[in-house]
Scaffold this active site. Sequence first.
Site, mmCIF file in Angstrom:
data_model
loop_
_atom_site.group_PDB
_atom_site.id
_atom_site.type_symbol
_atom_site.label_atom_id
_atom_site.label_comp_id
_atom_site.label_asym_id
_atom_site.label_seq_id
_atom_site.Cartn_x
_atom_site.Cartn_y
_atom_site.Cartn_z
ATOM 1 N N TYR A 51 -0.065 15.292 -15.822
ATOM 2 C CA TYR A 51 1.034 14.685 -16.581
ATOM 3 C C TYR A 51 0.593 14.616 -18.037
ATOM 4 C CZ TYR A 51 5.069 11.506 -17.071
ATOM 5 O OH TYR A 51 6.267 10.923 -17.412
ATOM 6 N N LYS A 103 5.620 15.298 -20.813
ATOM 7 C CA LYS A 103 6.538 14.252 -21.269
ATOM 8 C C LYS A 103 7.055 14.634 -22.640
ATOM 9 C CE LYS A 103 7.656 11.118 -19.877
ATOM 10 N NZ LYS A 103 8.847 10.746 -19.187
ATOM 11 N N ASP A 118 10.204 16.694 -19.411
ATOM 12 C CA ASP A 118 10.984 15.458 -19.222
ATOM 13 C C ASP A 118 11.180 14.728 -20.548
ATOM 14 O OD1 ASP A 118 12.067 13.040 -18.473
ATOM 15 O OD2 ASP A 118 10.256 12.285 -17.491
ATOM 16 N N PRO A 119 12.324 14.954 -21.228
ATOM 17 C CA PRO A 119 12.562 14.253 -22.497
ATOM 18 C C PRO A 119 13.233 12.886 -22.321
ATOM 19 C CG PRO A 119 14.180 16.001 -22.213
ATOM 20 C CD PRO A 119 13.365 15.979 -20.947
ATOM 21 N N ASN A 153 14.646 10.553 -12.743
ATOM 22 C CA ASN A 153 14.246 9.197 -12.370
ATOM 23 C C ASN A 153 14.997 8.216 -13.276
ATOM 24 O OD1 ASN A 153 11.942 10.223 -14.359
ATOM 25 N ND2 ASN A 153 12.128 8.015 -14.638
ATOM 26 N N HIS A 205 7.841 9.811 -9.021
ATOM 27 C CA HIS A 205 7.694 9.339 -10.409
ATOM 28 C C HIS A 205 6.519 8.384 -10.551
ATOM 29 C CE1 HIS A 205 8.704 6.027 -13.257
ATOM 30 N NE2 HIS A 205 8.982 7.019 -14.061
ATOM 31 N N HIS A 259 0.116 8.851 -13.762
ATOM 32 C CA HIS A 259 -0.512 8.566 -15.055
ATOM 33 C C HIS A 259 -2.004 8.274 -14.875
ATOM 34 C CE1 HIS A 259 3.609 7.963 -16.405
ATOM 35 N NE2 HIS A 259 3.262 7.447 -17.569
#
Length: 428
Positions: A142, A198, A227-228, A275, A326, A355
């Site tokens: 990630y 991200k 993923d914005p 998500n 997520h 994360h």
Amino acid sequence: MTITEMRVTPIAISDPPLLNAAGLHAPYALRTIVELVSDERIVGIGEVPGGVKTTQALEAARDTVVGCDPYQMNALRRDLEERFGTEGAQARGESPWDKRVHVHVMSAVEVACFDLIGKATGRPVCDLLGGRVRDRVDFSAYLFYKYEGAGGELGFETDPDAVGWAAARQMAALDPEGIVAQARSMCDEYGFASIKLKGGAFPPKEEADAILALREAFGPRVPLRLDPNAIWRIETALEVGRRLAGVLEYFEDPVRGQEQMAAVSRELEMPLATNMCTTSFEDIPGSVRLGSEQVILSDHHFWGGLRASVELARICRVFGRGLSMHSNSHLGISLAAMAHLAAATPNLSYACDTHYPWQREEVVVGGRRGFDDGAYVVTNDPGLGVDLDREALERLHRRYLECGLSERNDEEEMQKRRPGWRFEPVRW
Ligand code: GKR
Ligand code: MG
């Protein structure tokens, strides 16, 4: 079995300056740890995103939880809902993370009940969810745009003795080259074989360039996701989506809300994932009616627990949705719960987000958990397979009391770097 005691401990864990659509991560991320103690003095544990509101809500739930049999989770859920009500889907808010409180309360209590039962019966939590369909749960790298620094007491300084990923974690990554370097060191260290970036932090063209640079560096065998966090307009999402056709495994929350997601989905070939627009059972009819996404990222913290996530998985199967998972900044209790859930979910077909590589601390005995070639290995150890390190808990709790943070606020943190910066739900 009876729950005789419920302990609720808010903690603060160091977190690096990661960028997202809502701003910047603070030097500490807040989590809340729940312990349920049985009449046989067995302790079950749970971990959820923290802050004052969730911690207070958990404290308020104590009267309802203490005295219950942990096996009676349906009655416990009913009693908690009768007492505290439920929150509508809207309560999640516009930020990348979920701001609801009661789903987190349900999740913390339920995970701790499962851990307690597992430890009392000698069975792993995945067995209590119907049994495992896999031992190894794949996670994905990630990546984040970030400023220099490692977070926490290291602040914007770096640890000059760090090597490998620990050194790379401290480096700034503000352009495609930085992102590729970050990906390399994270994948080398953990063995991840999928990559998520991200986005939402820089102009969309630059983020699409970073994805193309990753493709160039890693080749077509490594699936890529972007993923914005819903900060783009429909036209922007279409432009980027067309540029990245055939490159993205899925495109996560390019735009805000189910209607806009459906509009983008109608025009693009690639799967959309979320998500943000489908995050509760209340959202499922809209998702089915509109076709807002092809993949749902489950998260037991905000779907209200492990059993709710199993229900979500079945719904995904019925309505032809893919299922991924997520994450937010977290420690080993959440990681273990995610892995047990994933191990017991047949149709979880994507590597899960985590994360975890961004954190340095732990609250479980034995310290930081390892990944084996990108996978978390789910053992047969009872419960979640992790125990609370009381000394670490105490230290991280003191940090919570001293750090001056009470809720996550990435906008406020960003303003320290860029005075006057404001979160905009739709920016580009
Ligand atoms: O940690 O900055 C972050 C992420 O943006 C997180 O808050 C999101 O909830 O990881 C998340 C996502 O996939 O949207
Ligand atoms: Mg997301």
